[in-house]
Design a protein around this motif. Structure first.
Motif, short mmCIF file in Angstrom:
data_model
loop_
_atom_site.label_atom_id
_atom_site.label_comp_id
_atom_site.label_asym_id
_atom_site.label_seq_id
_atom_site.Cartn_x
_atom_site.Cartn_y
_atom_site.Cartn_z
N GLU A 79 0.83 -1.20 0.00
CA GLU A 79 0.00 0.00 0.00
C GLU A 79 0.87 1.26 0.00
O GLU A 79 0.60 2.21 -0.72
CB GLU A 79 -0.94 0.01 1.22
N ARG A 80 1.92 1.26 0.80
CA ARG A 80 2.81 2.43 0.88
C ARG A 80 3.57 2.61 -0.44
O ARG A 80 3.73 3.74 -0.92
CB ARG A 80 3.79 2.28 2.05
N ALA A 81 4.02 1.52 -1.04
CA ALA A 81 4.73 1.61 -2.32
C ALA A 81 3.82 2.20 -3.39
O ALA A 81 4.23 3.08 -4.15
CB ALA A 81 5.24 0.24 -2.75
N LEU A 82 2.57 1.75 -3.46
CA LEU A 82 1.63 2.28 -4.45
C LEU A 82 1.30 3.74 -4.17
O LEU A 82 1.15 4.54 -5.09
CB LEU A 82 0.35 1.43 -4.48
N GLU A 83 1.20 4.10 -2.89
CA GLU A 83 0.94 5.49 -2.52
C GLU A 83 2.08 6.39 -3.00
O GLU A 83 1.85 7.47 -3.55
CB GLU A 83 0.77 5.60 -1.01
N ILE A 84 3.31 5.94 -2.80
CA ILE A 84 4.47 6.72 -3.25
C ILE A 84 4.47 6.86 -4.76
O ILE A 84 4.74 7.93 -5.30
CB ILE A 84 5.78 6.07 -2.74
N MET A 85 4.16 5.78 -5.47
CA MET A 85 4.18 5.83 -6.94
C MET A 85 3.08 6.74 -7.48
O MET A 85 3.22 7.32 -8.55
CB MET A 85 4.03 4.42 -7.51
N ARG A 86 1.96 6.86 -6.77
CA ARG A 86 0.86 7.72 -7.22
C ARG A 86 1.09 9.19 -6.89
O ARG A 86 0.40 10.05 -7.41
CB ARG A 86 -0.45 7.27 -6.57
N ASP A 87 2.02 9.49 -6.01
CA ASP A 87 2.27 10.85 -5.56
C ASP A 87 2.72 11.70 -6.75
O ASP A 87 3.73 11.41 -7.39
CB ASP A 87 3.35 10.84 -4.48
#
Length: 160
Positions: free
Chosen positions: A143-151
């Motif tokens: 979840e954190r990795a996807l959040e970072i990539m969407r930033d």
């Protein structure tokens, strides 16, 4: 089809959305002529050309030779042409690399080619690679990795 529609009927049939003014449904004089272009094929080719040009506009900063008429329907179908756009762009950059290698040392030729690719695409691939590295390097959970990539805050694309 209703009785008014058909191969000899004037106007546009269902599914002809997205064909821009440069790619019409065909010359009415060709309809029914022996050996002439089949109107349905001409319309289909016009729609595909519009979708290809839309894909080109979406993936590059290089203006297309003709400006297609935008429609959400045509843009939704444009991704089928992404591989062809990539092939054309890659072939051009490959040719640039070969020409540059004939003139300059390999590191300079490679740098020139990468710079041309960044200019042509607006750092599209470089931004994706940086997002992937940020996400995988900074996110300990999925979840954190996807959040970072969407930033969308300033990253590679914004810095270039």
């Amino acid at each position: 089809m209703s009785g008014a529609e058909g191969p000899g009927a004037p106007g546009r049939g269902a599914g002809d959305e997205g064909a821009g003014p440069a790619f019409g449904a065909g010359d009415p004089a060709d309809r029914g002529r022996a050996g002439g272009a089949v109107p349905g094929i001409r319309a289909a080719l016009g729609r595909e050309a519009t979708r290809l040009l839309l894909a080109w506009q979406f993936l590059t900063r290089v203006p297309p030779p003709l400006t297609p008429t935008f429609s959400p329907e045509a843009m939704a179908e444009a991704p089928r042409h992404f591989p062809l756009v990539g092939l054309i762009l890659g072939a051009g950059l490959g040719a640039l690399l070969l020409g540059a290698l004939a003139l300059w040392p390999a590191p300079l030729a490679a740098l020139l080619t990468v710079a041309a690719g960044v200019l042509a695409t607006g750092a599209f691939h470089e931004d994706g690679l940086a997002d992937l590295a940020d996400g995988l390097g900074g996110g300990w959970t999925r979840e954190r990795a996807l959040e970072i990539m969407r930033d969308s805050r300033v990253g590679t694309y914004g810095a270039v």
